[in-house]
Design a protein around this motif. Structure first.
Motif, PDB file in Angstrom:
ATOM      1  N   GLN A 419       0.838  -1.198   0.000  1.00 29.32           N
ATOM      2  CA  GLN A 419       0.000   0.000   0.000  1.00 29.32           C
ATOM      3  C   GLN A 419       0.873   1.249   0.000  1.00 29.32           C
ATOM      4  OE1 GLN A 419      -3.234  -0.017   3.015  1.00 29.32           O
ATOM      5  NE2 GLN A 419      -2.505  -2.052   3.558  1.00 29.32           N
ATOM      6  N   PRO A 420       0.383   2.336  -0.584  1.00 28.02           N
ATOM      7  CA  PRO A 420       1.145   3.586  -0.549  1.00 28.02           C
ATOM      8  C   PRO A 420       1.480   3.975   0.898  1.00 28.02           C
ATOM      9  CG  PRO A 420      -0.687   3.780  -2.070  1.00 28.02           C
ATOM     10  CD  PRO A 420      -0.878   2.482  -1.347  1.00 28.02           C
ATOM     11  N   GLY A 421       2.717   4.364   1.115  1.00 28.71           N
ATOM     12  CA  GLY A 421       3.170   4.729   2.454  1.00 28.71           C
ATOM     13  C   GLY A 421       4.029   3.665   3.110  1.00 28.71           C
ATOM     14  N   MET A 422       4.009   2.457   2.571  1.00 25.43           N
ATOM     15  CA  MET A 422       4.900   1.421   3.098  1.00 25.43           C
ATOM     16  C   MET A 422       6.321   1.674   2.610  1.00 25.43           C
ATOM     17  SD  MET A 422       2.676  -2.094   2.698  1.00 25.43           S
ATOM     18  CE  MET A 422       1.322  -2.468   3.822  1.00 25.43           C
ATOM     19  N   VAL A 423       7.291   1.376   3.458  1.00 24.10           N
ATOM     20  CA  VAL A 423       8.700   1.455   3.067  1.00 24.10           C
ATOM     21  C   VAL A 423       9.329   0.102   3.340  1.00 24.10           C
ATOM     22  CG1 VAL A 423      10.926   2.562   3.468  1.00 24.10           C
ATOM     23  CG2 VAL A 423       8.833   3.926   3.568  1.00 24.10           C
ATOM     24  N   LEU A 424       9.937  -0.471   2.313  1.00 24.83           N
ATOM     25  CA  LEU A 424      10.536  -1.789   2.442  1.00 24.83           C
ATOM     26  C   LEU A 424      11.899  -1.827   1.772  1.00 24.83           C
ATOM     27  CD1 LEU A 424       9.023  -4.130  -0.233  1.00 24.83           C
ATOM     28  CD2 LEU A 424       7.996  -1.898   0.196  1.00 24.83           C
ATOM     29  N   THR A 425      12.709  -2.745   2.197  1.00 24.53           N
ATOM     30  CA  THR A 425      13.994  -2.961   1.547  1.00 24.53           C
ATOM     31  C   THR A 425      13.797  -3.884   0.352  1.00 24.53           C
ATOM     32  OG1 THR A 425      14.537  -4.910   2.880  1.00 24.53           O
ATOM     33  CG2 THR A 425      15.209  -2.757   3.749  1.00 24.53           C
ATOM     34  N   VAL A 426      14.691  -3.762  -0.614  1.00 26.97           N
ATOM     35  CA  VAL A 426      14.774  -4.728  -1.714  1.00 26.97           C
ATOM     36  C   VAL A 426      16.240  -5.122  -1.806  1.00 26.97           C
ATOM     37  CG1 VAL A 426      14.364  -5.185  -4.146  1.00 26.97           C
ATOM     38  CG2 VAL A 426      12.806  -3.668  -2.903  1.00 26.97           C
ATOM     39  N   GLU A 427      16.546  -6.379  -1.455  1.00 28.83           N
ATOM     40  CA  GLU A 427      17.948  -6.759  -1.244  1.00 28.83           C
ATOM     41  C   GLU A 427      18.261  -8.195  -1.653  1.00 28.83           C
ATOM     42  OE1 GLU A 427      19.003  -7.273   2.933  1.00 28.83           O
ATOM     43  OE2 GLU A 427      16.984  -6.658   3.500  1.00 28.83           O
ATOM     44  N   PRO A 428      18.218  -8.497  -2.935  1.00 28.61           N
ATOM     45  CA  PRO A 428      18.641  -9.832  -3.350  1.00 28.61           C
ATOM     46  C   PRO A 428      20.145 -10.020  -3.144  1.00 28.61           C
ATOM     47  CG  PRO A 428      18.323  -8.447  -5.257  1.00 28.61           C
ATOM     48  CD  PRO A 428      17.854  -7.647  -4.080  1.00 28.61           C
ATOM     49  N   GLY A 429      20.554 -11.276  -3.049  1.00 24.93           N
ATOM     50  CA  GLY A 429      21.974 -11.558  -2.891  1.00 24.93           C
ATOM     51  C   GLY A 429      22.314 -12.945  -3.379  1.00 24.93           C
ATOM     52  N   LEU A 430      23.571 -13.148  -3.681  1.00 28.62           N
ATOM     53  CA  LEU A 430      24.103 -14.469  -4.023  1.00 28.62           C
ATOM     54  C   LEU A 430      25.374 -14.684  -3.216  1.00 28.62           C
ATOM     55  CD1 LEU A 430      23.662 -14.627  -7.912  1.00 28.62           C
ATOM     56  CD2 LEU A 430      22.474 -16.057  -6.221  1.00 28.62           C
ATOM     57  N   TYR A 431      25.512 -15.906  -2.678  1.00 30.88           N
ATOM     58  CA  TYR A 431      26.620 -16.199  -1.775  1.00 30.88           C
ATOM     59  C   TYR A 431      27.162 -17.587  -2.104  1.00 30.88           C
ATOM     60  CZ  TYR A 431      23.659 -12.701   0.404  1.00 30.88           C
ATOM     61  OH  TYR A 431      22.866 -11.607   0.623  1.00 30.88           O
ATOM     62  N   PHE A 432      28.392 -17.634  -2.535  1.00 27.06           N
ATOM     63  CA  PHE A 432      29.005 -18.908  -2.922  1.00 27.06           C
ATOM     64  C   PHE A 432      30.058 -19.262  -1.876  1.00 27.06           C
ATOM     65  CE2 PHE A 432      27.634 -16.893  -6.941  1.00 27.06           C
ATOM     66  CZ  PHE A 432      26.647 -17.806  -7.278  1.00 27.06           C
ATOM     67  N   GLN A 433      29.694 -20.216  -1.026  1.00 26.73           N
ATOM     68  CA  GLN A 433      30.558 -20.560   0.098  1.00 26.73           C
ATOM     69  C   GLN A 433      31.910 -21.076  -0.391  1.00 26.73           C
ATOM     70  OE1 GLN A 433      29.433 -19.692   3.024  1.00 26.73           O
ATOM     71  NE2 GLN A 433      27.410 -19.177   2.193  1.00 26.73           N
ATOM     72  N   PRO A 434      32.959 -20.775   0.353  1.00 25.06           N
ATOM     73  CA  PRO A 434      34.303 -21.167  -0.106  1.00 25.06           C
ATOM     74  C   PRO A 434      34.524 -22.675  -0.154  1.00 25.06           C
ATOM     75  CG  PRO A 434      34.365 -20.238   2.117  1.00 25.06           C
ATOM     76  CD  PRO A 434      32.995 -19.980   1.592  1.00 25.06           C
ATOM     77  N   ASP A 435      33.643 -23.442   0.528  1.00 25.42           N
ATOM     78  CA  ASP A 435      33.802 -24.906   0.535  1.00 25.42           C
ATOM     79  C   ASP A 435      32.678 -25.610  -0.219  1.00 25.42           C
ATOM     80  OD1 ASP A 435      31.849 -24.156   2.307  1.00 25.42           O
ATOM     81  OD2 ASP A 435      32.504 -25.462   3.945  1.00 25.42           O
ATOM     82  N   ASP A 436      31.958 -24.880  -1.071  1.00 28.90           N
ATOM     83  CA  ASP A 436      30.815 -25.454  -1.794  1.00 28.90           C
ATOM     84  C   ASP A 436      31.299 -26.100  -3.088  1.00 28.90           C
ATOM     85  OD1 ASP A 436      28.473 -26.096  -3.085  1.00 28.90           O
ATOM     86  OD2 ASP A 436      27.462 -24.202  -2.621  1.00 28.90           O
ATOM     87  N   LEU A 437      31.277 -27.421  -3.129  1.00 29.19           N
ATOM     88  CA  LEU A 437      31.801 -28.156  -4.291  1.00 29.19           C
ATOM     89  C   LEU A 437      30.848 -28.139  -5.475  1.00 29.19           C
ATOM     90  CD1 LEU A 437      33.427 -31.220  -2.480  1.00 29.19           C
ATOM     91  CD2 LEU A 437      34.472 -29.041  -3.155  1.00 29.19           C
ATOM     92  N   THR A 438      29.621 -27.611  -5.307  1.00 29.30           N
ATOM     93  CA  THR A 438      28.719 -27.479  -6.456  1.00 29.30           C
ATOM     94  C   THR A 438      29.054 -26.226  -7.280  1.00 29.30           C
ATOM     95  OG1 THR A 438      27.017 -26.129  -5.357  1.00 29.30           O
ATOM     96  CG2 THR A 438      26.869 -28.533  -5.093  1.00 29.30           C
ATOM     97  N   VAL A 439      29.966 -25.416  -6.784  1.00 24.75           N
ATOM     98  CA  VAL A 439      30.304 -24.139  -7.420  1.00 24.75           C
ATOM     99  C   VAL A 439      31.716 -24.228  -7.994  1.00 24.75           C
ATOM    100  CG1 VAL A 439      30.700 -21.678  -6.982  1.00 24.75           C
ATOM    101  CG2 VAL A 439      28.829 -22.865  -5.832  1.00 24.75           C
ATOM    102  N   PRO A 440      31.914 -23.787  -9.240  1.00 27.11           N
ATOM    103  CA  PRO A 440      33.277 -23.745  -9.781  1.00 27.11           C
ATOM    104  C   PRO A 440      34.206 -22.936  -8.879  1.00 27.11           C
ATOM    105  CG  PRO A 440      31.674 -23.341 -11.513  1.00 27.11           C
ATOM    106  CD  PRO A 440      30.918 -23.340 -10.226  1.00 27.11           C
ATOM    107  N   ALA A 441      35.436 -23.338  -8.782  1.00 23.37           N
ATOM    108  CA  ALA A 441      36.396 -22.728  -7.855  1.00 23.37           C
ATOM    109  C   ALA A 441      36.522 -21.224  -8.060  1.00 23.37           C
ATOM    110  CB  ALA A 441      37.754 -23.410  -7.998  1.00 23.37           C
ATOM    111  N   ARG A 442      36.363 -20.762  -9.303  1.00 22.00           N
ATOM    112  CA  ARG A 442      36.571 -19.336  -9.569  1.00 22.00           C
ATOM    113  C   ARG A 442      35.506 -18.443  -8.919  1.00 22.00           C
ATOM    114  NH1 ARG A 442      34.458 -21.662 -14.125  1.00 22.00           N
ATOM    115  NH2 ARG A 442      32.682 -20.637 -15.168  1.00 22.00           N
ATOM    116  N   TYR A 443      34.352 -19.045  -8.547  1.00 26.29           N
ATOM    117  CA  TYR A 443      33.289 -18.256  -7.918  1.00 26.29           C
ATOM    118  C   TYR A 443      33.238 -18.431  -6.400  1.00 26.29           C
ATOM    119  CZ  TYR A 443      31.318 -17.705 -12.619  1.00 26.29           C
ATOM    120  OH  TYR A 443      31.120 -17.402 -13.942  1.00 26.29           O
ATOM    121  N   ARG A 444      33.929 -19.424  -5.879  1.00 24.95           N
ATOM    122  CA  ARG A 444      33.837 -19.692  -4.444  1.00 24.95           C
ATOM    123  C   ARG A 444      34.378 -18.511  -3.634  1.00 24.95           C
ATOM    124  NH1 ARG A 444      36.442 -25.686  -4.821  1.00 24.95           N
ATOM    125  NH2 ARG A 444      34.880 -26.550  -6.269  1.00 24.95           N
ATOM    126  N   GLY A 445      33.672 -18.195  -2.568  1.00 26.62           N
ATOM    127  CA  GLY A 445      34.087 -17.082  -1.709  1.00 26.62           C
ATOM    128  C   GLY A 445      33.555 -15.739  -2.150  1.00 26.62           C
TER     129      GLY A 445
END
Length: 488
Positions: A419-445
């Motif tokens: 409704q008009p007057g509401m204030v909200l955050t918009v905050e998507p994110g992506l996080y590639f854990q340093p030990d996540d083997l489903t993620v190529p090494a170049r993206y980890r961390g």
């Protein structure tokens, strides 16, 4: 042994000295009477209107809203007091140990504020009381000043609260409601040994206060704009020291200095997460080192003197330029955020921006080869595999609290309509854990989050923090500009 030595009071702490009666008599004499300084709260009309709205929801019922008390940090040291958000929303008062009561009176309510009287320098406590004394902690308002500040109908001493509540409870036909968890004394006076018998009614009061706060008035938007601007300056302070800083802690304290210069404090614990620490969503240890090749996820907000807070996140290349892999992930998060902000419009479900953002993220992860299954499969309600890399939803309400209106019912908040007057955050994110083997090494961390504070308007929305750069090229240019400029 002197008469004094025989009769001296016990010191409050092992290191305290006792106060001789002769000193007390000397200290109580010959003080110039200072004029009373009493000013109404900055936006008194707004606070009165909110009290009237709350009154209208519970005709004939006794409503009790405490602000809370100072909390012990260690021994005789207290955390800085911060007024309860609902209490401040209704009064504009920052003082601890106060209780607002709405007493039924006809079809409306009489407003009564209980607070600590201030005897000035006519009582020895002004110099003997290390916790509340004026010479120790500074002057504070008494009851006349509190009445002018808040515009309530009557101010009474806190010492009369328990007897008042016992009498008022007995004489109120429709019962009472208490905002819980702020004052054990109020709870004891009202509930006695039947502490849980009123739980549902009390919960409904908390629900109602949060739901009133869902819609911000014009003055609240002004306050939010101000703290967002201060937060931008805080981010620029951090960028400025980023050139030479060695640790996350330096960045945290740099932002805190801006919050204290321009406002009351930080609105929440600053997240200054460098490198793989950005993959911990609420990283607050801030004890890591800074490396030029890493990203910094800075999630921080200034809380103003009016207690409204900003909540902004920017992910910055510490060395000033995104790497290829960092840019790929950053661009995907930004694309999801843009789509989510477009979905912020009156009539949409509160969860619509989240649904839109998650779809963009899942499809982008599939295109980058980062999903070990199709986006369609990952998005199925019974799967939600994409959450391995994003976990959190993209929005929460913002205002006096960073996670504002938390006691609102789910049907009016999470499953309600924007409704008009509401204030909200918009905050998507992506996080590639340093030990996540489903993620190529170049993206980890790599951890990226981009967060803005968005106002719902009559026809759509307005990004209140759009002045803080988020396009990758603009971020890099912003950093170069700040590094070249002098401190403001």
């Amino acid at each position: 042994m002197s008469t004094f030595q025989n009769s001296r009071p016990e010191a409050k702490q092992a290191h305290d000295s006792a106060t001789p009666p002769n000193l007390v008599q000397f200290m109580l004499r010959h003080w110039r009477v200072r004029p009373t300084r009493a000013n109404p709260a900055r936006h008194l009309a707004n606070h009165k209107a909110r009290r009237a709205a709350l009154s209208g929801l519970f005709p004939g019922e006794l409503l009790v809203i405490p602000t809370g008390e100072r909390k012990v940090r260690a021994n005789d040291q207290f955390y800085p007091f911060r007024a309860g958000s609902d209490f401040f929303y209704l009064t504009g008062c920052h003082e601890p140990d106060c209780v607002l009561v709405l007493e039924p009176k006809g079809k409306a309510h009489k407003t009564i504020l209980f607070g600590e009287p201030n005897a000035g320098k006519t009582d020895a406590s002004f110099f003997t009381d290390r916790i509340n004394g004026e010479l120790w902690e500074g002057p504070r308002p008494g009851l006349p000043e509190l009445q002018v500040l808040t515009g309530v109908d009557e101010c009474l001493p806190f010492s009369e609260l328990e007897s008042y509540l016992a009498s008022a409870k007995a004489s109120t036909v429709k019962g009472y409601r208490l905002l819980r968890d702020y004052s054990p004394r109020c709870a004891q006076a009202l509930t006695g040994k039947t502490g849980d018998s009123n739980q549902q009614r009390d919960r409904e009061l908390a629900n109602a206060l949060s739901e009133l706060r869902l819609l911000k008035d014009d003055q609240e938007i002004i306050e939010l704009r101000a703290v967002i601007k201060a937060t931008k300056r805080g981010f620029e302070d951090v960028i400025r020291v980023l050139k030479v800083a060695k640790s996350e802690r330096e960045l945290e304290t740099t932002f805190w200095a801006r919050a204290r210069q321009e406002g009351n404090d930080v609105g929440y614990g600053t997240i200054a997460a460098a490198g793989e620490h950005a993959c911990t969503l609420h990283w607050k240890k801030n004890d890591g080192k800074l490396r030029a090749k890493d990203l910094l996820l800075l999630d921080a907000g200034v809380e103003g003197h009016s207690l409204y807070t900003a909540d902004i996140t920017r992910t910055l290349p510490i060395g000033g330029k995104f790497s290829k892999e960092q840019l790929e992930i950053y661009s995907l998060v930004l694309k999801a955020q843009k789509a989510a902000i477009k979905a912020v419009k009156p009539g949409n479900d509160f969860m619509e921006p989240n649904r839109v953002a998650m779809e963009v993220l899942a499809l982008g992860l599939e295109e980058l080869g980062l999903l070990p299954m199709s986006a369609a499969t990952a998005l199925l309600p019974e799967n939600q595999y994409f959450k391995r890399y994003t976990l959190h939803n993209v929005s929460h309400m913002l205002g006096l609290d960073v996670h504002d209106c938390a006691q609102a019912r789910q049907e009016t908040y999470k499953y309600g309509k924007l409704q008009p007057g509401m204030v909200l955050t918009v905050e998507p994110g992506l996080y590639f854990q340093p030990d996540d083997l489903t993620v190529p090494a170049r993206y980890r961390g790599i951890g990226v989050r981009i967060e803005d504070d968005v106002l719902v308007t009559a026809k759509g929305c307005r990004n209140l923090s759009s002045d803080i750069p988020s396009e990758p090229k603009e971020v890099e240019a912003w950093m170069r500009t700040v590094w070249k400029s002098k401190k403001s």
